[in-house]
Scaffold this active site. Structure first.
Site, PDB file in Angstrom:
ATOM      1  N   TYR A   1     -12.951   6.858 -12.285  1.00  0.00           N
ATOM      2  CA  TYR A   1     -13.043   5.621 -11.486  1.00  0.00           C
ATOM      3  C   TYR A   1     -13.706   4.519 -12.310  1.00  0.00           C
ATOM      4  O   TYR A   1     -13.160   3.420 -12.443  1.00  0.00           O
ATOM      5  CB  TYR A   1     -13.852   5.922 -10.233  1.00  0.00           C
ATOM      6  CG  TYR A   1     -14.004   4.768  -9.270  1.00  0.00           C
ATOM      7  CD1 TYR A   1     -12.910   4.256  -8.574  1.00  0.00           C
ATOM      8  CD2 TYR A   1     -15.260   4.200  -9.033  1.00  0.00           C
ATOM      9  CE1 TYR A   1     -13.068   3.214  -7.667  1.00  0.00           C
ATOM     10  CE2 TYR A   1     -15.416   3.169  -8.124  1.00  0.00           C
ATOM     11  CZ  TYR A   1     -14.325   2.673  -7.445  1.00  0.00           C
ATOM     12  OH  TYR A   1     -14.477   1.647  -6.544  1.00  0.00           O
TER      13      TYR A   1
ATOM     14  N   ASP B   1       0.865  -1.191   0.000  1.00  0.00           N
ATOM     15  CA  ASP B   1       0.000   0.000   0.000  1.00  0.00           C
ATOM     16  C   ASP B   1       0.896   1.233   0.000  1.00  0.00           C
ATOM     17  O   ASP B   1       2.014   1.202   0.522  1.00  0.00           O
ATOM     18  CB  ASP B   1      -0.869  -0.005   1.267  1.00  0.00           C
ATOM     19  CG  ASP B   1      -2.153   0.807   1.100  1.00  0.00           C
ATOM     20  OD1 ASP B   1      -3.233   0.203   1.132  1.00  0.00           O
ATOM     21  OD2 ASP B   1      -2.068   2.043   0.954  1.00  0.00           O
TER      22      ASP B   1
ATOM     23  N   THR C   1      -4.938   6.618   0.376  1.00  0.00           N
ATOM     24  CA  THR C   1      -6.221   6.761   1.083  1.00  0.00           C
ATOM     25  C   THR C   1      -6.342   5.800   2.265  1.00  0.00           C
ATOM     26  O   THR C   1      -7.333   5.848   3.003  1.00  0.00           O
ATOM     27  CB  THR C   1      -7.427   6.533   0.135  1.00  0.00           C
ATOM     28  OG1 THR C   1      -7.289   5.232  -0.454  1.00  0.00           O
ATOM     29  CG2 THR C   1      -7.487   7.591  -0.957  1.00  0.00           C
ATOM     30  N   GLY C   2      -5.358   4.921   2.437  1.00  0.00           N
ATOM     31  CA  GLY C   2      -5.384   3.965   3.544  1.00  0.00           C
ATOM     32  C   GLY C   2      -4.679   4.536   4.762  1.00  0.00           C
ATOM     33  O   GLY C   2      -4.193   5.662   4.751  1.00  0.00           O
TER      34      GLY C   2
ATOM     35  N   TYR D   1       7.803  -5.534  -7.345  1.00  0.00           N
ATOM     36  CA  TYR D   1       8.732  -6.644  -7.097  1.00  0.00           C
ATOM     37  C   TYR D   1       8.391  -7.291  -5.764  1.00  0.00           C
ATOM     38  O   TYR D   1       8.319  -6.615  -4.733  1.00  0.00           O
ATOM     39  CB  TYR D   1      10.174  -6.129  -7.078  1.00  0.00           C
ATOM     40  CG  TYR D   1      11.172  -7.164  -6.628  1.00  0.00           C
ATOM     41  CD1 TYR D   1      11.513  -8.227  -7.466  1.00  0.00           C
ATOM     42  CD2 TYR D   1      11.752  -7.093  -5.358  1.00  0.00           C
ATOM     43  CE1 TYR D   1      12.411  -9.199  -7.053  1.00  0.00           C
ATOM     44  CE2 TYR D   1      12.655  -8.059  -4.940  1.00  0.00           C
ATOM     45  CZ  TYR D   1      12.980  -9.114  -5.790  1.00  0.00           C
ATOM     46  OH  TYR D   1      13.858 -10.073  -5.364  1.00  0.00           O
TER      47      TYR D   1
ATOM     48  N   VAL E   1       1.733   0.777  -6.517  1.00  0.00           N
ATOM     49  CA  VAL E   1       1.649  -0.337  -7.469  1.00  0.00           C
ATOM     50  C   VAL E   1       1.514   0.113  -8.929  1.00  0.00           C
ATOM     51  O   VAL E   1       1.427  -0.732  -9.814  1.00  0.00           O
ATOM     52  CB  VAL E   1       0.505  -1.330  -7.128  1.00  0.00           C
ATOM     53  CG1 VAL E   1       0.726  -1.969  -5.773  1.00  0.00           C
ATOM     54  CG2 VAL E   1      -0.869  -0.670  -7.200  1.00  0.00           C
TER      55      VAL E   1
ATOM     56  N   LYS F   1     -11.893   1.062 -13.773  1.00  0.00           N
ATOM     57  CA  LYS F   1     -12.303  -0.296 -13.371  1.00  0.00           C
ATOM     58  C   LYS F   1     -12.745  -1.109 -14.589  1.00  0.00           C
ATOM     59  O   LYS F   1     -12.518  -2.321 -14.648  1.00  0.00           O
ATOM     60  CB  LYS F   1     -13.431  -0.221 -12.341  1.00  0.00           C
ATOM     61  CG  LYS F   1     -12.993   0.317 -10.985  1.00  0.00           C
ATOM     62  CD  LYS F   1     -12.103  -0.661 -10.229  1.00  0.00           C
ATOM     63  CE  LYS F   1     -11.794  -0.161  -8.828  1.00  0.00           C
ATOM     64  NZ  LYS F   1     -10.877  -1.043  -8.082  1.00  0.00           N
TER      65      LYS F   1
ATOM     66  N   SER G   1      -6.867   1.136  -4.859  1.00  0.00           N
ATOM     67  CA  SER G   1      -7.537   2.189  -5.642  1.00  0.00           C
ATOM     68  C   SER G   1      -8.283   3.102  -4.691  1.00  0.00           C
ATOM     69  O   SER G   1      -8.955   2.615  -3.781  1.00  0.00           O
ATOM     70  CB  SER G   1      -8.567   1.588  -6.617  1.00  0.00           C
ATOM     71  OG  SER G   1      -9.338   2.641  -7.183  1.00  0.00           O
TER      72      SER G   1
HETATM   73  P1  NAD Z   1      -9.720   2.473   0.623  1.00  0.00           P
HETATM   74  O1  NAD Z   1      -9.418   3.803   0.061  1.00  0.00           O
HETATM   75  O2  NAD Z   1      -9.965   2.357   2.083  1.00  0.00           O
HETATM   76  O3  NAD Z   1      -8.599   1.417   0.230  1.00  0.00           O
HETATM   77  C1  NAD Z   1      -7.829   1.493  -0.941  1.00  0.00           C
HETATM   78  C2  NAD Z   1      -6.378   1.287  -0.579  1.00  0.00           C
HETATM   79  O4  NAD Z   1      -5.593   1.307  -1.777  1.00  0.00           O
HETATM   80  C3  NAD Z   1      -5.826   2.393   0.331  1.00  0.00           C
HETATM   81  O5  NAD Z   1      -5.187   1.816   1.447  1.00  0.00           O
HETATM   82  C4  NAD Z   1      -4.868   3.149  -0.566  1.00  0.00           C
HETATM   83  O6  NAD Z   1      -3.814   3.759   0.160  1.00  0.00           O
HETATM   84  C5  NAD Z   1      -4.408   2.048  -1.508  1.00  0.00           C
HETATM   85  N1  NAD Z   1      -3.889   2.540  -2.788  1.00  0.00           N
HETATM   86  C6  NAD Z   1      -4.491   3.375  -3.675  1.00  0.00           C
HETATM   87  N2  NAD Z   1      -3.702   3.609  -4.717  1.00  0.00           N
HETATM   88  C7  NAD Z   1      -2.555   2.892  -4.513  1.00  0.00           C
HETATM   89  C8  NAD Z   1      -1.370   2.689  -5.259  1.00  0.00           C
HETATM   90  N3  NAD Z   1      -1.162   3.311  -6.428  1.00  0.00           N
HETATM   91  N4  NAD Z   1      -0.421   1.863  -4.761  1.00  0.00           N
HETATM   92  C9  NAD Z   1      -0.619   1.236  -3.576  1.00  0.00           C
HETATM   93  N5  NAD Z   1      -1.715   1.372  -2.833  1.00  0.00           N
HETATM   94  C10 NAD Z   1      -2.682   2.196  -3.290  1.00  0.00           C
HETATM   95  O7  NAD Z   1     -11.006   1.936  -0.183  1.00  0.00           O
HETATM   96  P2  NAD Z   1     -11.849   0.594   0.012  1.00  0.00           P
HETATM   97  O8  NAD Z   1     -13.250   0.980   0.209  1.00  0.00           O
HETATM   98  O9  NAD Z   1     -11.206  -0.320   0.983  1.00  0.00           O
HETATM   99  O10 NAD Z   1     -11.751  -0.043  -1.452  1.00  0.00           O
HETATM  100  C11 NAD Z   1     -10.853  -1.103  -1.746  1.00  0.00           C
HETATM  101  C12 NAD Z   1     -11.110  -1.629  -3.141  1.00  0.00           C
HETATM  102  O11 NAD Z   1     -12.468  -2.085  -3.266  1.00  0.00           O
HETATM  103  C13 NAD Z   1     -10.916  -0.572  -4.238  1.00  0.00           C
HETATM  104  O12 NAD Z   1     -10.290  -1.177  -5.349  1.00  0.00           O
HETATM  105  C14 NAD Z   1     -12.330  -0.166  -4.577  1.00  0.00           C
HETATM  106  O13 NAD Z   1     -12.428   0.288  -5.897  1.00  0.00           O
HETATM  107  C15 NAD Z   1     -13.098  -1.456  -4.358  1.00  0.00           C
HETATM  108  N6  NAD Z   1     -14.512  -1.193  -4.068  1.00  0.00           N
HETATM  109  C16 NAD Z   1     -14.909  -0.692  -2.852  1.00  0.00           C
HETATM  110  C17 NAD Z   1     -16.260  -0.449  -2.631  1.00  0.00           C
HETATM  111  C18 NAD Z   1     -16.757   0.063  -1.297  1.00  0.00           C
HETATM  112  O14 NAD Z   1     -17.972   0.220  -1.139  1.00  0.00           O
HETATM  113  N7  NAD Z   1     -15.937   0.307  -0.310  1.00  0.00           N
HETATM  114  C19 NAD Z   1     -17.200  -0.687  -3.639  1.00  0.00           C
HETATM  115  C20 NAD Z   1     -16.749  -1.150  -4.862  1.00  0.00           C
HETATM  116  C21 NAD Z   1     -15.407  -1.420  -5.067  1.00  0.00           C
END
Ligand code: NAD
Ligand code: UDP
Length: 317
Positions: free
Chosen positions: A146, A32, A36-37, A63, A58, A150, A76
């Site tokens: 977005y 990560d 956004t995490g 690697y 990513v 996807k 994402s």
């Molecule tokens: P989130 O923002 O809490 O988690 C996403 C994580 O990805 C974060 O920790 C962020 O730091 C990391 N990240 C983003 N870009 C990055 C990069 N380039 N390299 C490394 N890390 C990166 O969001 P979430 O709600 O946990 O969503 C996780 C996944 O589930 C996403 O792919 C999202 O599209 C998908 N999703 C979530 C929902 C929902 O309702 N929460 C619905 C549909 C899809």
């Protein structure tokens, strides 16, 4: 002992997946860049022999030394305010990040699971949405960064499956909520609960007639885990079909929290989908999965989480 990479593992959903996979006996590598995490989401796993964290973006070459059995690509930005603020990063992680992690899967002979979304259906003209629906997305609209990322990610995943023989899985996730969401992520569940807990107005966008179908995080994690182990290599919806209008949802939160907050109306964001509800026939048939946590119970657990966060924040102040 399976060895598994979770990208976006420090996010809301990713961190719950890391927990589940460790519980199932996997060695987990969480990758990560914290865009956004939060480190807090994985703090409890640091020091666990089965857990390793790599801070990495990513969209750059990925690697990972050693063997890998599974890759779950969840990195994402996911909430509308996040991806509207990070449009290029969102497009890059869906496109370049998916390409890099698929390349890694090919290299390692690992099974790859893509976190896709109900947003591939856009503002849907079919209701409820089944996997065979192609969607109604505005490619140049603000949400297009977005949705199209996807959609590209799904296309890339299918291409690696068809042309490189990589074993792939695609989950189309519908609105998911639960502990470890960010209070400030702007999503309706976090906004409404935090507004109610602080006694602020509950902000309904538009007239609140638009609908969503919310699923609790534990149900999603169960669905993802079953899909990962299944032989289903085409997209599967994972969501809770219990649909509600946003206005009804605001009233539900008021009743649940017993707040004095009133509802106020704000402009509807551009391209906000009017309806959303999963058809989960495929998940039921192929995975034997259906959600088990009611909205009342899920919201109770989530409210407890946000109450604790607010209490901690108050102590710090
Ligand atoms: P989130 O923002 O809490 O988690 C996403 C994580 O990805 C974060 O920790 C962020 O730091 C990391 N990240 C983003 N870009 C990055 C990069 N380039 N390299 C490394 N890390 C990166 O969001 P979430 O709600 O946990 O969503 C996780 C996944 O589930 C996403 O792919 C999202 O599209 C998908 N999703 C979530 C929902 C929902 O309702 N929460 C619905 C549909 C899809
Ligand atoms: N919404 C709202 N008030 C808020 C936040 C969101 O009325 O404070 C609405 C938003 O316009 C959308 C729905 O709630 O119709 C779900 O929004 P969210 O951002 O949670 O996710 P989306 O499903 O739109 O990606």
């Amino acid at each position: 002992m399976p060895r598994t990479l979770v990208t976006g593992g420090a996010g809301f959903i990713g961190s719950h997946l890391c927990d589940r996979l460790i519980h199932e006996g996997h060695d987990v590598i969480c990758m990560d860049n914290f865009v956004t995490g939060r480190p807090d989401n994985i703090a409890h796993l640091i020091g666990n022999d089965r857990f390793q964290f790599i801070q990495h973006d990513v969209t750059n070459y990925v690697y990972v030394p050693g063997e890998l059995d599974y890759i779950l690509h969840f990195a994402s930005p996911a909430s509308p305010i996040d991806y509207l603020q990070l449009p290029i990063q969102t497009l890059k992680v869906g496109a370049l990040g998916t390409h890099k992690t698929l390349g890694l899967a090919k290299n390692k002979g690992a099974r790859f699971l893509l976190a896709s979304t109900s947003e591939v259906y856009g503002d849907p003209l079919q209701h409820p949405q089944s996997e065979s629906y192609w969607g109604n997305v505005n490619p140049i609209g603000v949400r297009g960064v977005y949705d199209e990322a996807k959609r590209f990610a799904e296309a890339m995943t299918m291409a690696y499956q068809r042309y490189h023989g990589v074993e792939t899985r695609i989950v189309r996730i519908f609105n998911t909520y639960g502990p470890r969401m960010r209070a400030s992520d702007g999503r309706v569940v976090s906004n409404f609960i935090n507004q109610a807990l602080r006694g602020e107005d509950i902000t309904v966008y538009g007239d609140g007639s638009q609908t969503r179908s919310f699923q609790y995080i534990d149900d999603l994690v169960e669905g993802v885990y079953r899909l990962l182990l299944s032989e289903e290599n085409e997209p599967v919806n994972i969501g809770n079909p219990d649909e509600t209008s946003i206005l009804e949802f605001a009233q539900e939160i008021v009743a649940l929290t017993g707040t004095n907050s009133s509802v106020s109306f704000k402009p509807l964001p551009k391209d906000d989908p009017q309806v959303r509800q999963p058809n989960i026939t495929k998940a039921k048939e192929k995975l034997g999965w259906s959600p088990v946590v009611s909205r009342a119970e899920g919201l109770r657990r989530t409210t407890e989480f946000f109450k604790e966060e607010l209490a901690v924040a108050a102590e710090v102040e």
